[in-house]
Design an enzyme around this catalytic site. Structure first.
Site, PDB file in Angstrom:
ATOM      1  N   PRO A   1       0.802  -1.195  -0.061  1.00 55.29           N
ATOM      2  CG  PRO A   1      -0.886  -1.716   1.659  1.00 55.29           C
ATOM      3  CD  PRO A   1       0.342  -1.999   1.032  1.00 55.29           C
ATOM      4  CD  GLU A   2       3.919   2.453  -2.638  1.00 54.31           C
ATOM      5  OE1 GLU A   2       4.124   3.293  -2.041  1.00 54.31           O
ATOM      6  OE2 GLU A   2       4.640   1.658  -3.294  1.00 54.31           O
TER       7      GLU A   2
ATOM      8  CG  HIS B   1      -3.508 -14.314   6.773  1.00 52.63           C
ATOM      9  ND1 HIS B   1      -2.619 -14.926   7.273  1.00 52.63           N
ATOM     10  CD2 HIS B   1      -3.641 -14.949   5.370  1.00 52.63           C
ATOM     11  CE1 HIS B   1      -2.140 -15.665   6.315  1.00 52.63           C
ATOM     12  NE2 HIS B   1      -2.690 -15.981   5.297  1.00 52.63           N
TER      13      HIS B   1
END
Length: 275
Positions: A2-3, A91
């Site tokens: 993720p940016e 997760h």
């Protein structure tokens, strides 16, 4: 990974659902993330109200009880608002359960994210916490411009792409956005940063702002392990001009786009338009 635009999109998506809400409990299924989740954190947070949500680089800062939670999504993490009783998947490591019956759920397959506490409020944490204090300016705020990039480049020989991806120089310019910004600025990604003049850095700073703003509007790029808080991917990938398009024609001149490894990352460019 993720940016910055993806993190900003997530922040904007979850902020109205968290600010002013009260925490019922913190459920920790897997405490071993990049940094261990403090064992006393569930007890510390229970019953507290959430204040403001802000961001510093890719770190989300959640004001709680006079201090703040520092949250990072790591390489593959995502956040989603769910019904508190929804069964977790493999997760889903952490639930921040609210008294309104919902939960903010952290999903992190590679466990490179983090959730830690600091007694400092967000404004102080951003300047004093070891994870945050040495970060460069935000690219969309005052303090970042071409003059800053020019000054940072003096005395260095690294490739300009490596310079703008250095978080101590400017935060949030990841691999995708660096390639796109350099293309729009007409600068070859491997060019030595100390051989670029101020006018070109002025142009580069503007293209960085343009690319990041456009990506935020589109919800970020479509990355394999990233989803927005509502479960939908970003669509900025449809607008990418060079990233991931090796061999395709340059959208400006038609020359086949090239790929080169710079700083252990794939870089995409047009040999004719960028110099």
């Amino acid at each position: 990974m993720p940016e910055l635009p993806e993190v900003e999109t997530t922040l904007r998506g979850i902020r109205p659902h968290l600010e002013g809400r009260r925490i019922e409990r913190l459920v920790v299924r897997q405490p071993r993330l990049r940094l261990p989740i403090p064992a006393d954190l569930p007890e510390r947070l229970a019953g507290l109200s959430i204040g403001g949500l802000t961001r510093r680089a890719k770190y989300l800062l959640v004001e709680v009880g006079g201090g703040c939670l520092i949250l990072h999504l790591g390489m593959s993490g995502s956040l989603r608002l769910v019904t508190a009783g929804l069964a977790p998947t493999r997760h889903d490591h952490v639930d921040l359960v609210l008294t309104d019956g919902r939960a903010l759920r952290l999903h992190d397959p590679r466990r490179f994210g983090l959730l830690i506490w600091t007694p400092d409020p967000p404004a102080l944490a951003a300047t004093r916490h070891p994870l945050l204090r040495d970060l460069g300016p935000e690219p969309l705020e005052d303090g970042f411009d071409g003059a800053h990039l020019f000054a940072q480049s003096r005395g260095r020989r690294v490739a300009v792409k490596s310079l703008i991806m250095d978080g101590t120089v400017v935060v949030g310019v990841g691999n995708i956005y660096a390639s796109e910004s350099l293309f729009l600025a007409g600068i070859h990604p491997a060019r030595a940063c100390n051989r670029i003049a101020l006018p070109r850095y002025l142009r580069l700073a503007e293209t960085i702002r343009t690319v990041l703003k456009a990506s935020i509007v589109q919800g970020g790029t479509t990355l394999r392990n990233y989803v927005q808080e509502d479960g939908n991917p970003g669509y900025f990938a449809r607008l990418l001009r060079v990233y991931g398009r090796t061999g395709e024609p340059c959208p400006t001149c038609g020359t086949a786009l090239r790929e080169q490894r710079i700083g252990q990352r794939s870089s995409f460019y047009c040999a004719r338009c960028q110099h």
